[in-house]
Design a protein around this motif. Structure first.
Motif, short mmCIF file in Angstrom:
data_model
loop_
_atom_site.label_atom_id
_atom_site.label_comp_id
_atom_site.label_asym_id
_atom_site.label_seq_id
_atom_site.Cartn_x
_atom_site.Cartn_y
_atom_site.Cartn_z
N THR A 6 0.88 -1.11 -0.05
CA THR A 6 0.11 0.00 -0.08
C THR A 6 0.87 1.19 0.01
N ALA A 8 1.24 5.58 0.08
CA ALA A 8 0.28 6.89 0.34
C ALA A 8 1.24 7.76 -0.12
N ARG A 20 -3.25 0.67 -4.35
CA ARG A 20 -2.92 -0.83 -3.89
C ARG A 20 -3.47 -1.73 -5.07
N TRP A 42 -13.91 -7.08 6.17
CA TRP A 42 -12.74 -6.60 5.90
C TRP A 42 -12.18 -5.23 6.36
N GLY A 44 -11.43 -1.86 8.27
CA GLY A 44 -10.82 -1.60 9.38
C GLY A 44 -9.61 -2.54 9.74
N ARG A 46 -6.94 -5.10 11.67
CA ARG A 46 -7.52 -6.59 12.15
C ARG A 46 -7.60 -6.38 13.75
N TYR B 87 -1.92 6.90 8.38
CA TYR B 87 -3.15 6.92 7.42
C TYR B 87 -2.82 5.70 6.71
N ARG B 88 -1.39 5.77 6.06
CA ARG B 88 -1.10 4.55 5.10
C ARG B 88 -1.24 3.10 5.90
N PHE B 90 -3.28 2.37 8.47
CA PHE B 90 -4.93 1.91 8.53
C PHE B 90 -5.12 1.31 7.32
N TRP B 91 -4.83 2.18 6.19
CA TRP B 91 -5.22 1.53 4.84
C TRP B 91 -4.63 0.02 4.61
N ASP B 92 -3.36 0.06 4.72
CA ASP B 92 -2.68 -1.43 4.50
C ASP B 92 -3.14 -2.33 5.46
N GLU B 93 -3.51 -2.03 6.68
CA GLU B 93 -3.97 -3.43 7.42
C GLU B 93 -5.33 -3.77 6.98
N SER B 94 -6.38 -2.62 6.47
CA SER B 94 -7.62 -3.04 5.94
C SER B 94 -7.34 -3.92 4.55
N PHE B 95 -6.36 -3.27 3.99
CA PHE B 95 -6.13 -4.00 2.60
C PHE B 95 -5.73 -5.28 2.62
N ASP B 96 -4.89 -5.73 3.58
CA ASP B 96 -4.31 -7.12 3.83
C ASP B 96 -5.56 -7.86 4.08
N ARG B 97 -6.50 -7.53 4.76
CA ARG B 97 -7.83 -8.29 5.34
C ARG B 97 -8.57 -8.24 3.94
#
Lengths: 170, 119
Positions: A6, A8, A20, A42, A44, A46, B87-88, B90-97
């Motif tokens: 990801t 930014a 992404r 998905w 938020g 984990r 900020y990145r 936050f999105w990275d964790e969501s996007f992994d999910r």
């Protein structure tokens, strides 16, 4: 070298772009963003999953959700749809919220583009602040957060210094 | 950094106008006049804030007497970068999910070998 999936990057004075790529067709990725059952699975980090979510997918409609933290903390969010162009684009105003569905400023405008990459999908989520002042306000909020972390370190530093002085005197 | 210097830094950062000045400087150097504009403050009032920030080593000022541009000093103001990084993340964790979830949805589709409605 790390190669984060990801990315930014600040763009100009008022935008922040997050990108992404996903190994799924964009119709499916679009649905994971716009259907309640999918979002519950998905959205938020984990440690902060959704435990409540409603979706009213039409321009002017809202999606309203609650994230639940590891110690039972609640964080409410609300998006008001501004543009729905299945499956290539979704745009909404993003607010902090509460159980009543209030729209708490500062809002960010988010435009999410789903780009077809032959069975894969490149997702580009662009956050736009209303003005440079607005961006500065959000950045300053980040600074305040950083500041409190720094203050914790200052406390530790002083404690260590006091302990050191006491040790020297003994 | 000594405790005195830290205290100086933190008291300088405790003021919202000074934080806003720093946030403005995060976007590039600026003159006192430019900094004063958004705050509806007099130039001497802004200069006073700038002196506090300079003493706290949060900004530096050019030597040119005519135009002494103020610059943000990168340390200890990594917070802006940190904010983008949060900020990145936050999105990275969501996007992994989301990544995992998309895999799961697609493998289910294969298992059943029939076009599935993802609802």
């Amino acid at each position: 070298m790390t190669n984060p999936k990801t990315i930014a990057e600040p763009q100009g004075e008022c935008e922040l772009l997050v990108t992404r790529e996903f190994a799924a067709p964009r119709e499916l990725v679009f649905r994971t963003w716009t259907e309640r059952e999918h979002l519950m699975n998905w959205w938020g980090p984990r440690t902060w999953p959704l435990d409540y979510c409603t979706v009213d997918l039409r321009v002017g409609g809202a999606w309203h959700y609650r994230m639940r933290g590891p110690n039972g903390e609640e964080a409410w969010g609300k998006g008001i749809y501004k543009e729905i162009a299945r499956p290539e684009r979704l745009a909404y105003d993003d607010y902090f919220s509460d159980a009543d569905g209030s729209e708490n400023p500062p809002a960010m405008f988010l435009a999410v583009d789903f780009e077809d990459r032959g069975g894969r999908t490149l997702l580009r989520s662009k956050a736009t602040f209303a003005s440079r002042e607005h961006r500065e306000q959000v950045l300053a909020m980040g600074m305040v957060e950083g500041l409190s972390e720094s203050l914790d370190r200052l406390d530790e530093h002083i404690e260590a210094a006091v302990a050191g002085a006491a040790g020297g005197a003994a | 950094m000594t405790t005195d210097q830290l205290s100086l830094t933190f008291s300088a950062l405790a003021d919202p106008t000074r934080r806003a000045i720093l946030a403005r400087l995060a976007g590039g150097e600026a003159s006192v006049k430019e900094l004063a504009a958004p705050f509806k403050m007099t130039l001497p009032a802004v200069s006073k804030h700038l002196k506090v920030l300079e003493r706290a080593k949060l900004i530096s000022r050019g030597r040119d007497a005519q135009w002494r541009p103020c610059r943000l000093r990168a340390e200890p103001l990594r917070e802006v970068d940190d904010w983008v990084e949060r900020y990145r993340q936050f999105w990275d964790e969501s996007f992994d999910r989301l990544d995992d979830y998309l895999m799961e949805l697609q493998s289910k589709e294969k298992d059943h070998d029939e076009p599935k409605d993802y609802r």
